[in-house]
Design a protein around this motif. Structure first.
Motif: not given
Length: 291
Positions: A173-176, A219-220, A271-273
């Motif tokens: 989540k931080a990397a988002w 995504v989350f 994760f977004a994909r």
């Protein structure tokens, strides 16, 4: 000239207010002037910056941030400390105290500040550090960087890369929002009371979010599901939000990810994909994509 607080100053000030650090709000006050100056230096703040500080306590770090020339908004949940902070700034940093605003509130409820913040710099209470960081990054897109002092274990999780043993929900989540790296260690002796855990500095620098049609919530939801049962492959872990294991497998294969892959192996782009594939598939009555 700013007169920073030392160990004796901190205890004298606390005694004059009839207060002391409490477990209720996870308070451990920094009593070393060198440490707060180091934090302000690593944060790279100065004239033109608007820094939001969460949990200023008696003002040790607040004074060091004012010393840089930055404007500071301090968010303090403890009403006694919130009321006392302006007077401390006025007596020890009189020329700079006009650049200080204090908000008495739970940081997780703050959605508005006197001006858009460019940096978050804080000694965060250990029990709420990750939620506070994510809340401010989401609520204030103007934040360019975050420098926080957190429990070493939390810092390791935030900065962990995919594939590492400590990589998990906070890391993804931080990397988002940002790149994340370890920025230094902090000894236990600089705190009052002395904690039983080690602390570290974590630096987060804002970057473009992944290019995806999926929403952050979608995504989350995938991230949460992927790590809810770490030992499960993604086919099983995502079956709940996909509607079935078969639907999860179809979505995974459409993104080139093997169904038995575990969440700890994927970066935020992957994760977004997956979230995008789940959101775009043909729905059926059993589908439920959480937020």
């Amino acid at each position: 000239m700013v007169d920073l607080l030392g160990p004796t100053d901190i205890r004298t000030l606390a005694e004059s207010l009839g207060t002391a650090p409490t477990k209720k709000w996870g308070q451990n006050f920094v009593v070393d002037a060198g440490t707060v100056r180091r934090i302000a230096r690593i944060a790279g703040v100065g004239d033109g910056d608007h820094v939001v500080e969460v949990g200023p306590g008696l003002g040790s770090l607040t004074l060091a941030l004012l010393e840089t020339g930055a404007a500071v908004t301090a968010v303090e949940i403890d009403p006694i400390l919130a009321r006392a902070l302006p007077a401390t700034a006025a007596s020890r940093a009189s020329a700079a105290s006009g650049r200080l605003s204090v908000i008495q509130a739970d940081a997780l409820t703050v959605t508005d500040l006197p001006q858009p913040p460019t940096a978050l710099v804080a000694n965060l209470p250990y029990n709420v550090s990750v939620p506070v960081i994510l809340h401010f990054l989401e609520t204030f897109p103007s934040l360019e960087r975050v420098l926080v002092m957190v429990q070493a274990e939390v810092g390791a999780r935030l900065a962990a890369p995919p594939g590492s043993r400590t990589y998990g929900i906070p890391s993804a989540k931080a990397a988002w929002y940002s790149s994340v790296r370890h920025a230094g260690d902090v000894g236990r002796a600089v705190f009052w009371p002395v904690p039983r855990v080690d602390s570290v500095l974590v630096l987060m620098e804002r970057r473009a979010q992944p290019d995806t049609t999926a929403t952050r919530e979608e995504v989350f939801a995938v991230v949460d599901a992927a790590f809810a049962q770490r030992r499960k492959g993604l086919r099983g872990a995502l079956s709940g939000i996909a509607g079935s294991g078969a639907a999860a497998e179809t979505a995974l294969r459409s993104t080139g990810i093997e169904p038995l892959t575990r969440g700890e192996q994927l970066d935020i782009v992957a994760f977004a994909r997956i979230a995008e594939a789940l959101a775009s598939r043909e729905p059926d009555a059993s589908d439920t994509v959480g937020s």
